[in-house]
Scaffold this active site. Structure first.
Site, PDB file in Angstrom:
ATOM      1  N   HIS A 156       4.771   5.756  11.844  1.00 15.48           N
ATOM      2  CA  HIS A 156       4.261   5.729  10.474  1.00 15.48           C
ATOM      3  C   HIS A 156       3.170   7.417  10.418  1.00 15.48           C
ATOM      4  O   HIS A 156       1.854   6.867   9.936  1.00 15.48           O
ATOM      5  CB  HIS A 156       3.197   4.599   9.729  1.00 15.48           C
ATOM      6  N   ARG A 209      11.366   3.656   3.604  1.00 12.08           N
ATOM      7  CA  ARG A 209      10.783   3.037   4.488  1.00 12.08           C
ATOM      8  C   ARG A 209      11.877   1.741   4.539  1.00 12.08           C
ATOM      9  O   ARG A 209      13.009   1.824   4.347  1.00 12.08           O
ATOM     10  CB  ARG A 209       9.873   2.129   3.793  1.00 12.08           C
ATOM     11  N   LYS A 256      24.643  -5.023  -0.864  1.00 12.99           N
ATOM     12  CA  LYS A 256      26.907  -5.612  -1.071  1.00 12.99           C
ATOM     13  C   LYS A 256      26.758  -4.329   0.352  1.00 12.99           C
ATOM     14  O   LYS A 256      28.762  -4.514   0.399  1.00 12.99           O
ATOM     15  CB  LYS A 256      27.792  -4.958  -2.140  1.00 12.99           C
ATOM     16  N   ARG A 293       0.342  -0.783   0.189  1.00 14.75           N
ATOM     17  CA  ARG A 293      -0.044   0.626  -0.016  1.00 14.75           C
ATOM     18  C   ARG A 293       0.815   1.248  -0.400  1.00 14.75           C
ATOM     19  O   ARG A 293       0.707   2.379  -0.830  1.00 14.75           O
ATOM     20  CB  ARG A 293      -0.965   0.120   1.381  1.00 14.75           C
ATOM     21  N   THR A 294       1.676   1.081   0.471  1.00 12.48           N
ATOM     22  CA  THR A 294       2.511   2.878   1.367  1.00 12.48           C
ATOM     23  C   THR A 294       3.068   3.130   0.122  1.00 12.48           C
ATOM     24  O   THR A 294       3.308   3.987  -0.402  1.00 12.48           O
ATOM     25  CB  THR A 294       3.806   2.315   2.462  1.00 12.48           C
TER      26      THR A 294
HETATM   27  N1   CP Z   1      -0.559  -0.120   5.522  1.00 11.64           N
HETATM   28  C1   CP Z   1       0.668  -0.080   5.184  1.00 11.64           C
HETATM   29  O1   CP Z   1       1.675   0.313   5.546  1.00 11.64           O
HETATM   30  O2   CP Z   1       1.150  -1.485   3.874  1.00 11.64           O
HETATM   31  P1   CP Z   1       1.713  -1.613   2.923  1.00 11.64           P
HETATM   32  O3   CP Z   1       2.636  -2.790   4.836  1.00 11.64           O
HETATM   33  O4   CP Z   1       1.376  -3.028   2.341  1.00 11.64           O
HETATM   34  O5   CP Z   1       2.931  -0.676   2.965  1.00 11.64           O
END
Ligand code: CP
Length: 500
Positions: free
Chosen positions: A140, A112, A90, A61-62
């Site tokens: 988040h 991320r 590496k 999603r993100t």
């Molecule tokens: N909600 C969320 O962060 O989903 P993903 O891990 O799929 O990005």
């Protein structure tokens, strides 16, 4: 701090007004997307804007919603969506990888990463806006923006809400950030339900209570659900658990099933940041199509909210109201001068006093004097110093550390070090057996540049075992309490000292 030129690393960087501004823009963009009016949402307006998204952890999603948001705004997209196939494999450090996208002139970066505090490292390293797309178990914040958008869309408000947070409250970054954001709005109550080994961290509960947000703990889903406007279920974060036994214990957590749904009131919304683990679903699969299940709509809101965030960060939409500069101006007073009493030197001191010139550091944390002698570079100079933990003459029940150094004055940096390791210590300059200056120390506002300090959070990016070469940094949040500037871990100065 606003979003323009900065991005979003931590939900603490936004106040209520700024959040509402983002949500309003997201609502306009969602409406333009629904009307399929690119002229109303393609805010890049033909500019050559490059978005780099670096995903060190799996995501559907993100990653996809940031990409789609960038594409809908008219940006070009680069980066990687997995470390497989990248030079991270590496052994390349995070900052070196960030430097590459800086060299390629990316205009905005989305990161991320599995380590707590990684996004802060990126925002320190780069001059462009950086978005935290999830850093370990820490935060988040863009998920929280879409969560708040969904809540307001479903209930019409962000205050006077009864919100249940459930599942992995210990490692789940979405619930940490959402709880903190909800505490910015008045009269919200946060209900918590989790397996007993995965509770909400105490520092987050402390912050909620400081902001007068009511927190209620539950041990049964059935008793919690009837009062709720929103129930927010989360996945058990197996990948963040150092001990496999922790996961086995966590499996006993509750599932939101059809019976729970029957107990809910009108207007209730069932949310989940997703993904749901099919081997251990926190929501009964049959509820996916229930009219009160809003998690598909919630995920869809990732696009307009991330469009709003990206556009604001690059100045493509009207800016957020700035926080007052007063909030960001703090002066560090970690020492103050005390009056000097003209009394002769005490005869009953436990270690030989300084008779000519030197410095006496007194009232230190017991047994901290040895370490300080090392950090002040006197430990190997036998005649230059004396150190001991002794009984206080005036209060014999009290132990205190003392360090006396001949022919020495402390620089401001050294005073800062003593104040860090032993807030409450006193520093006396001695000339001809008389105290000529006396300073009372207190915990400094900012502690950095002491690589011997360790953030107690083993998942913090500053920990040497992660080999990211990030120097620890702590900010004072209470008289003897500090917070890691990267991962947000709260630690007492005493605990910090114990980790050396
Ligand atoms: N909600 C969320 O962060 O989903 P993903 O891990 O799929 O990005």
């Amino acid at each position: 701090m606003g979003i323009k030129n900065k991005g979003l690393i931590n939900i603490h960087h936004l106040n209520q007004e700024q959040i509402l501004h983002i949500l309003n823009l997201a609502a306009e963009l969602k409406s333009a997307l629904n009307r399929k009016k690119p002229e109303d949402y393609k805010l890049g307006r033909g500019k050559d804007i490059l978005l780099a998204r670096l995903f060190y952890e799996n995501s559907t999603r993100t990653r996809a919603s940031f990409e789609i948001a960038g594409q809908r705004l008219g940006f070009n997209i680069t980066g990687f969506d997995s470390t497989e196939g990248s030079s991270v494999k590496k052994g390349e450090s995070l900052v070196h990888t960030l430097d590459m996208f800086d060299a390629y002139q990316a205009d905005v970066l989305v990161l991320r990463h599995p380590l707590d505090g990684a996004a802060k490292v990126a925002s320190n390293r780069l001059q462009i806006p950086v978005f935290n797309a999830g850093d370990g178990k820490h935060q988040h914040p863009t998920q929280t923006i879409l969560d708040l958008f969904t809540i307001i869309e479903h209930t019409g408000r962000l205050d006077n809400l009864e919100v249940g947070l459930s599942g992995d409250l210990k490692y789940g970054r979405t619930v940490h950030t959402l709880a903190l954001a909800l505490s910015l709005f008045s009269n919200n109550t946060i209900h918590l339900y989790s397996p007993s080994n995965l509770p909400m961290p105490p520092n987050i509960i402390g912050l909620l209570e400081e902001r007068n947000t009511k927190v209620i703990h539950h041990d049964k889903l059935e008793t919690m659900v009837p009062d709720l406007d929103i129930f927010y279920q989360t996945r058990i974060q197996k990948e963040r658990m150092p001990d496999p036994f922790e996961y086995e214990k966590a499996k006993k957590g509750g599932i939101f099933n059809a019976h729970c749904m029957e107990l809910t009131k009108d207007g209730f919304g069932l949310m989940h940041p997703l993904p749901i683990d099919k081997s251990l679903p926190g929501i009964e699969p049959a509820l996916d199509i229930h009219p009160k299940s809003i998690y598909k709509m919630q995920a869809g809101n990732g696009v307009p909210t991330r469009m709003a965030l990206l556009a604001l960060s690059l100045g493509l939409a009207k800016d957020l109201p700035a926080k007052s500069s007063h909030e960001e101006q703090i002066i560090d007073h970690f020492y103050k001068e005390l009056p000097i009493r003209k009394t002769p030197p005490k005869k009953e001191v436990s270690i030989r006093p300084i008779r000519e010139r030197g410095v006496v550091i007194d009232h230190m944390i017991p047994y901290s004097e040895r370490l300080l002698s090392i950090l002040l570079n006197v430990a190997d100079k036998q005649n230059a110093y004396r150190a001991a933990t002794v009984r206080s003459v005036s209060r014999p029940d009290n132990l205190k550390g003392m360090l006396m150094i001949e022919n020495r004055r402390l620089t401001k940096e050294e005073l800062h070090l003593v104040a860090t390791l032993s807030p409450g210590a006193r520093v006396n300059n001695i000339t001809d057996a008389q105290v000529t200056k006396k300073l009372q120390l207190s915990l400094p506002r900012l502690i950095e540049g002491i690589n011997e300090l360790r953030c107690p959070n083993v998942s913090c990016i500053t920990r040497p075992r992660h080999q990211e070469h990030i120097s620890p940094r702590f900010e004072k949040i209470g008289s003897e309490t500090l917070q890691c500037s990267y991962c947000g871990h709260v630690v007492s100065s005493q605990e910090l000292f114990n980790h050396i």
